[in-house]
Design a protein around this motif. Structure first.
Motif, PDB file in Angstrom:
ATOM      1  N   VAL A  23      39.972  24.377  24.925  1.00 21.26           N
ATOM      2  CA  VAL A  23      39.297  23.424  25.816  1.00 21.26           C
ATOM      3  C   VAL A  23      39.088  24.044  27.188  1.00 21.26           C
ATOM      4  O   VAL A  23      39.994  24.683  27.742  1.00 21.26           O
ATOM      5  CB  VAL A  23      40.116  22.119  25.952  1.00 21.26           C
ATOM      6  CG1 VAL A  23      39.452  21.173  26.961  1.00 21.26           C
ATOM      7  CG2 VAL A  23      40.269  21.433  24.614  1.00 21.26           C
ATOM      8  N   ASP A  24      37.905  23.832  27.741  1.00 19.50           N
ATOM      9  CA  ASP A  24      37.635  24.219  29.122  1.00 19.50           C
ATOM     10  C   ASP A  24      36.602  23.272  29.694  1.00 19.50           C
ATOM     11  O   ASP A  24      35.931  22.527  28.953  1.00 19.50           O
ATOM     12  CB  ASP A  24      37.147  25.670  29.202  1.00 19.50           C
ATOM     13  CG  ASP A  24      37.315  26.265  30.604  1.00 19.50           C
ATOM     14  OD1 ASP A  24      37.908  25.602  31.474  1.00 19.50           O
ATOM     15  OD2 ASP A  24      36.847  27.398  30.826  1.00 19.50           O
ATOM     16  N   ALA A  38      34.330  21.080  27.063  1.00 25.22           N
ATOM     17  CA  ALA A  38      34.012  21.455  25.688  1.00 25.22           C
ATOM     18  C   ALA A  38      35.293  21.744  24.935  1.00 25.22           C
ATOM     19  O   ALA A  38      36.279  22.230  25.511  1.00 25.22           O
ATOM     20  CB  ALA A  38      33.094  22.677  25.659  1.00 25.22           C
ATOM     21  N   ALA A  39      35.276  21.452  23.651  1.00 22.36           N
ATOM     22  CA  ALA A  39      36.378  21.750  22.747  1.00 22.36           C
ATOM     23  C   ALA A  39      35.816  22.547  21.576  1.00 22.36           C
ATOM     24  O   ALA A  39      34.768  22.174  21.031  1.00 22.36           O
ATOM     25  CB  ALA A  39      37.032  20.456  22.251  1.00 22.36           C
ATOM     26  N   VAL A  40      36.502  23.617  21.198  1.00 20.37           N
ATOM     27  CA  VAL A  40      35.981  24.515  20.159  1.00 20.37           C
ATOM     28  C   VAL A  40      37.101  24.906  19.198  1.00 20.37           C
ATOM     29  O   VAL A  40      38.222  25.215  19.624  1.00 20.37           O
ATOM     30  CB  VAL A  40      35.373  25.795  20.777  1.00 20.37           C
ATOM     31  CG1 VAL A  40      34.973  26.795  19.680  1.00 20.37           C
ATOM     32  CG2 VAL A  40      34.158  25.454  21.636  1.00 20.37           C
ATOM     33  N   TRP A  74      32.522  22.390  17.295  1.00 19.15           N
ATOM     34  CA  TRP A  74      32.555  22.180  18.740  1.00 19.15           C
ATOM     35  C   TRP A  74      32.190  20.740  19.075  1.00 19.15           C
ATOM     36  O   TRP A  74      31.564  20.033  18.271  1.00 19.15           O
ATOM     37  CB  TRP A  74      31.592  23.128  19.455  1.00 19.15           C
ATOM     38  CG  TRP A  74      30.154  22.914  19.036  1.00 19.15           C
ATOM     39  CD1 TRP A  74      29.530  23.430  17.926  1.00 19.15           C
ATOM     40  CD2 TRP A  74      29.195  22.085  19.681  1.00 19.15           C
ATOM     41  NE1 TRP A  74      28.235  22.984  17.852  1.00 19.15           N
ATOM     42  CE2 TRP A  74      27.995  22.157  18.913  1.00 19.15           C
ATOM     43  CE3 TRP A  74      29.213  21.311  20.832  1.00 19.15           C
ATOM     44  CZ2 TRP A  74      26.834  21.466  19.266  1.00 19.15           C
ATOM     45  CZ3 TRP A  74      28.056  20.618  21.190  1.00 19.15           C
ATOM     46  CH2 TRP A  74      26.888  20.719  20.414  1.00 19.15           C
ATOM     47  N   VAL A  76      31.499  18.183  22.923  1.00 23.27           N
ATOM     48  CA  VAL A  76      31.405  18.146  24.381  1.00 23.27           C
ATOM     49  C   VAL A  76      31.670  16.727  24.863  1.00 23.27           C
ATOM     50  O   VAL A  76      31.197  15.761  24.256  1.00 23.27           O
ATOM     51  CB  VAL A  76      30.003  18.617  24.849  1.00 23.27           C
ATOM     52  CG1 VAL A  76      29.799  18.337  26.324  1.00 23.27           C
ATOM     53  CG2 VAL A  76      29.825  20.096  24.572  1.00 23.27           C
ATOM     54  N   ASP A 141      40.541  31.104  29.966  1.00 27.20           N
ATOM     55  CA  ASP A 141      39.151  31.378  29.590  1.00 27.20           C
ATOM     56  C   ASP A 141      38.870  32.868  29.465  1.00 27.20           C
ATOM     57  O   ASP A 141      37.868  33.266  28.875  1.00 27.20           O
ATOM     58  CB  ASP A 141      38.173  30.730  30.570  1.00 27.20           C
ATOM     59  CG  ASP A 141      38.495  31.012  32.024  1.00 27.20           C
ATOM     60  OD1 ASP A 141      39.466  31.754  32.298  1.00 27.20           O
ATOM     61  OD2 ASP A 141      37.781  30.494  32.896  1.00 27.20           O
ATOM     62  N   CYS A 146      39.443  31.073  21.916  1.00 30.12           N
ATOM     63  CA  CYS A 146      38.941  29.716  21.693  1.00 30.12           C
ATOM     64  C   CYS A 146      38.639  29.007  23.008  1.00 30.12           C
ATOM     65  O   CYS A 146      37.705  28.197  23.093  1.00 30.12           O
ATOM     66  CB  CYS A 146      39.911  28.903  20.839  1.00 30.12           C
ATOM     67  SG  CYS A 146      41.567  28.687  21.535  1.00 30.12           S
ATOM     68  N   ALA A 150      34.984  27.718  24.527  1.00 29.34           N
ATOM     69  CA  ALA A 150      34.802  26.404  25.154  1.00 29.34           C
ATOM     70  C   ALA A 150      34.181  26.533  26.540  1.00 29.34           C
ATOM     71  O   ALA A 150      33.340  25.713  26.937  1.00 29.34           O
ATOM     72  CB  ALA A 150      36.141  25.675  25.232  1.00 29.34           C
ATOM     73  N   SER A 151      34.572  27.563  27.279  1.00 33.96           N
ATOM     74  CA  SER A 151      34.007  27.747  28.623  1.00 33.96           C
ATOM     75  C   SER A 151      32.512  28.018  28.545  1.00 33.96           C
ATOM     76  O   SER A 151      31.741  27.547  29.393  1.00 33.96           O
ATOM     77  CB  SER A 151      34.735  28.869  29.365  1.00 33.96           C
ATOM     78  OG  SER A 151      34.333  30.158  28.930  1.00 33.96           O
TER      79      SER A 151
END
Length: 214
Positions: A23-24, A38-40, A74, A76, A141, A146, A150-151
């Motif tokens: 997550v970032d 965002a989450a990936v 992913w 958002v 990041d 991961c 997300a970043s």
């Protein structure tokens, strides 16, 4: 507002507790526009060349975004200006992260083993809806792939939103400054005043608003 990718037959199936989410966020510092998280969940093999989105060229970010969206899972979360001003930017960021992870978990149909969050704090204990094991990683990041992914998703998504807003509010140069307090943006604020997408709780906007009302 939530955004995620549709189910695709080429994406591998994950079992509950088999996966990790990165997550970032993007957009904590600007004077205008939403904050985006965002989450990936990365695919295997993961896209090559993942890094902190700020270190990548625009062209490389766009290429990696396309690869991540095509091959990985992913989601958002977007929190708009009204909620930023209501919650403060920290609270709004925690909400955006929670929305993104919640949406991604719904796609995955099971809870992750862990959520890795860029920075030194996570939404755990700060948002009632957050119910996942979380670990904050300072500089994540740049060191956790991961989170790097997300970043990239968060920055690209937010930059597009700001370009769309710039088409409606062309005075501020948001297509170039993404809402940050650049000299160009500050000069436009002084000349045209704030619009509905400016963060009234941020000092430069609040001060200018008071001056215009005086």
């Amino acid at each position: 507002m939530l955004t995620h990718n549709p189910a695709m037959v080429s994406i591998p199936v994950f079992r509950a507790a088999d996966y990790v989410i990165g997550v970032d966020e993007a957009g904590r510092g600007p004077l205008a526009g939403p904050v985006v998280a965002a989450a990936v969940v990365l695919c295997k093999p993961r896209p090559a060349g993942l890094d902190d989105s700020k270190k990548l060229s625009r062209e490389r970010r766009a290429s990696l975004e396309a690869s991540i969206k095509r091959r990985c899972r992913w989601a958002v979360g977007v929190v708009d200006v009204e909620d930023i001003d209501r919650l403060n930017i920290f609270g709004a960021t925690m909400l955006a992260m929670s929305l993104a992870v919640q949406s991604l978990c719904e796609q995955m149909e099971g809870a992750p083993r862990e959520v890795l969050v860029d920075g030194n704090l996570t939404p755990a204990g700060r948002r009632a809806e957050w119910c996942w094991k979380a670990r904050a990683i300072v500089g994540g990041d740049a060191i956790e792939p991961c989170i790097s992914a997300a970043s990239i998703i968060a920055k690209e998504h937010r930059d597009r939103l700001m370009r769309d807003l710039a088409a409606v509010h062309p005075h501020y140069g948001w297509e170039r400054n993404a809402g940050y307090g650049t000299p160009e943006h500050l000069d436009a604020l002084r000349r045209h005043g704030p619009c509905a997408h400016h963060r009234r709780s941020f000092a430069p906007v609040a001060q200018l608003h008071l001056e215009l009302e005086a």
